[in-house]
Design a protein around this motif. Structure first.
Motif, mmCIF file in Angstrom:
data_model
loop_
_atom_site.group_PDB
_atom_site.id
_atom_site.type_symbol
_atom_site.label_atom_id
_atom_site.label_comp_id
_atom_site.label_asym_id
_atom_site.label_seq_id
_atom_site.Cartn_x
_atom_site.Cartn_y
_atom_site.Cartn_z
ATOM 1 N N GLU A 96 97.440 73.150 50.272
ATOM 2 C CA GLU A 96 97.824 71.793 50.660
ATOM 3 C C GLU A 96 97.529 70.780 49.563
ATOM 4 N N GLU A 97 96.407 70.964 48.871
ATOM 5 C CA GLU A 97 96.060 70.040 47.783
ATOM 6 C C GLU A 97 97.108 70.095 46.673
ATOM 7 N N LEU A 98 97.504 71.297 46.284
ATOM 8 C CA LEU A 98 98.481 71.448 45.217
ATOM 9 C C LEU A 98 99.866 70.976 45.654
ATOM 10 N N LEU A 99 100.217 71.218 46.899
ATOM 11 C CA LEU A 99 101.492 70.715 47.408
ATOM 12 C C LEU A 99 101.510 69.195 47.416
ATOM 13 N N ASP A 100 100.381 68.604 47.770
ATOM 14 C CA ASP A 100 100.277 67.141 47.776
ATOM 15 C C ASP A 100 100.442 66.581 46.366
ATOM 16 N N LEU A 101 99.838 67.251 45.376
ATOM 17 C CA LEU A 101 99.976 66.811 43.986
ATOM 18 C C LEU A 101 101.431 66.887 43.539
ATOM 19 N N ALA A 102 102.119 67.958 43.938
ATOM 20 C CA ALA A 102 103.530 68.114 43.573
ATOM 21 C C ALA A 102 104.382 67.022 44.213
ATOM 22 N N ARG A 103 104.081 66.694 45.480
ATOM 23 C CA ARG A 103 104.841 65.634 46.156
ATOM 24 C C ARG A 103 104.612 64.293 45.468
ATOM 25 N N ARG A 104 103.375 64.007 45.088
ATOM 26 C CA ARG A 104 103.067 62.737 44.417
ATOM 27 C C ARG A 104 103.813 62.641 43.096
ATOM 28 N N ARG A 105 103.876 63.760 42.394
ATOM 29 C CA ARG A 105 104.579 63.765 41.115
ATOM 30 C C ARG A 105 106.051 63.440 41.327
ATOM 31 N N SER A 106 106.645 64.052 42.337
ATOM 32 C CA SER A 106 108.060 63.837 42.615
ATOM 33 C C SER A 106 108.331 62.385 42.974
ATOM 34 N N GLU A 107 107.422 61.764 43.734
ATOM 35 C CA GLU A 107 107.614 60.384 44.167
ATOM 36 C C GLU A 107 107.395 59.391 43.039
ATOM 37 N N SER A 108 106.407 59.668 42.163
ATOM 38 C CA SER A 108 106.008 58.675 41.170
ATOM 39 C C SER A 108 106.822 58.736 39.885
ATOM 40 N N ARG A 109 107.381 59.897 39.555
ATOM 41 C CA ARG A 109 108.064 60.052 38.282
ATOM 42 C C ARG A 109 109.537 59.642 38.429
ATOM 43 N N TRP A 110 109.742 58.350 38.672
ATOM 44 C CA TRP A 110 111.062 57.813 38.939
ATOM 45 C C TRP A 110 112.033 58.058 37.786
ATOM 46 N N TRP A 111 111.527 58.111 36.555
ATOM 47 C CA TRP A 111 112.372 58.213 35.373
ATOM 48 C C TRP A 111 113.015 59.591 35.211
ATOM 49 N N LEU A 159 114.945 48.740 31.911
ATOM 50 C CA LEU A 159 114.446 47.708 32.824
ATOM 51 C C LEU A 159 113.427 48.293 33.794
ATOM 52 N N GLY A 160 113.624 49.563 34.197
ATOM 53 C CA GLY A 160 112.664 50.218 35.078
ATOM 54 C C GLY A 160 111.304 50.363 34.426
ATOM 55 N N ARG A 161 111.291 50.586 33.117
ATOM 56 C CA ARG A 161 110.025 50.715 32.393
ATOM 57 C C ARG A 161 109.189 49.438 32.522
ATOM 58 N N GLN A 162 109.846 48.316 32.691
ATOM 59 C CA GLN A 162 109.146 47.030 32.678
ATOM 60 C C GLN A 162 108.299 46.785 33.921
ATOM 61 N N ARG A 163 108.442 47.629 34.943
ATOM 62 C CA ARG A 163 107.665 47.434 36.171
ATOM 63 C C ARG A 163 106.161 47.531 35.911
ATOM 64 N N ILE A 164 105.773 48.244 34.858
ATOM 65 C CA ILE A 164 104.339 48.394 34.566
ATOM 66 C C ILE A 164 103.700 47.074 34.176
ATOM 67 N N LEU A 165 104.490 46.114 33.716
ATOM 68 C CA LEU A 165 103.944 44.827 33.289
ATOM 69 C C LEU A 165 103.300 44.066 34.441
ATOM 70 N N ALA A 166 103.689 44.383 35.657
ATOM 71 C CA ALA A 166 103.158 43.674 36.826
ATOM 72 C C ALA A 166 101.756 44.123 37.190
ATOM 73 N N ASP A 167 101.291 45.214 36.591
ATOM 74 C CA ASP A 167 99.956 45.738 36.903
ATOM 75 C C ASP A 167 98.912 45.000 36.082
ATOM 76 N N GLU A 168 98.182 44.097 36.715
ATOM 77 C CA GLU A 168 97.216 43.275 35.993
ATOM 78 C C GLU A 168 95.969 44.048 35.581
ATOM 79 N N ASN A 169 95.863 45.299 35.991
ATOM 80 C CA ASN A 169 94.754 46.129 35.543
ATOM 81 C C ASN A 169 95.010 46.740 34.169
#
Length: 283
Positions: free
Chosen positions: A74-89, A153-163
């Motif tokens: 389940e842990e590894l499946l969760d990591l794979a799902r997160r990767r699929s969701e976050s790697r929009w590019w 333009l999608g790359r620019q979304r990171i600019l909103a992260d003030e951290n």
């Protein structure tokens, strides 16, 4: 598990775990590929993190490695799902060079980005009109131009992260080179002034009056990554811009340090955008 800038560290954990499980099973990459009727390249790229692993393929790997512990599965499946969701590019990877995909991934996990640009406005700061004009210089297929613009333009979304911290240094030549119409360039300059007001973004200019400096012959970016993100003994990389494609320095710590040191010198001579006298014509 908490999400962390595109789940970079988690995705490194996924590929390391898959490599570890394969070795524990006493199997080579070739043996795995042959048993699952995959190409060797597919196994190698999954373990390197160059491509994602689907839930179906991950289940096949875990079954082949005789992994039956439900918690681990389940842990590894969760990591794979997160990767699929976050790697929009990844929807754009078939349309661009591998180095571009690597750059976007590095930006996605970066804690700090420092960029010197000698010729044009950095891609992370370009307006849509400027991005389209620049990209059209290298690509005549209008459908691909549209996709490359959306990616930029999608790359620019990171600019909103003030951290995260973003430091951009422009040679004054950037502000004089017209890309598109005068109106398009004026809008671009106003955009730079607006972005520069964000607390995590700094834009400055090296005036022509300063004369020579170390970076006159090329543009480059120093990207700091989370500790442990890369498998090398460095936590930063340098991206060099070329006329047709970029290149990435990953493992040469001394070389990377040279670029970081050069950037510090550029910071000493640069004038903050809001204090640069040339900015007044764009207000």
């Amino acid at each position: 598990m908490s999400d962390n800038r595109g789940s970079g560290p988690q995705q490194r954990k996924l590929r390391l775990e898959l490599r570890h499980l394969r070795k524990n099973a006493g199997l080579s990459q070739r043996q795995v590929a042959d048993s699952l009727e995959w190409s060797l390249s597919k196994v190698v790229r999954i373990e390197q993190g160059a491509v994602g692993v689907s839930i179906t393929d991950l289940r096949a790997l875990l079954h082949h490695y005789d992994v039956t512990d439900k918690a681990i599965v389940e842990e590894l499946l969760d990591l794979a799902r997160r990767r699929s969701e976050s790697r929009w590019w990844e929807a754009y990877t078939k349309d661009v060079l591998p180095v571009v995909s690597q750059l976007v991934e590095l930006e996605d996990v970066a804690t700090q980005i420092r960029q010197f640009q000698a010729n044009i406005v950095p891609g992370l700061l370009q307006t849509e009109d400027v991005a389209r004009t620049v990209i059209a210089m290298y690509q005549s297929d209008e459908s691909l131009v549209d996709r490359w613009v959306r990616l930029r333009l999608g790359r620019q979304r990171i600019l909103a992260d003030e951290n995260r911290e973003f430091i951009f240094i422009l040679d004054e030549a950037v502000t004089h080179r017209h890309i598109g119409s005068a109106e398009v360039m004026a809008a671009q300059m106003r955009h730079l002034l607006e972005v520069n007001e964000r607390p995590n973004i700094s834009i400055s200019v090296i005036p022509f009056t300063h004369g020579t400096h170390q970076a006159m012959q090329g543009s480059y970016t120093v990207i700091e990554t989370p500790v442990g993100y890369t498998e090398e003994q460095v936590d930063s990389v340098v991206v060099l811009q070329g006329p047709f494609r970029d290149s990435i320095i990953r493992r040469d710590a001394d070389h990377i340090s040279d670029y970081a040191e050069a950037f510090a010198k550029l910071e000493d001579m640069a004038v903050p955008l809001d204090k640069w006298e040339g900015a007044s014509k764009f207000r």
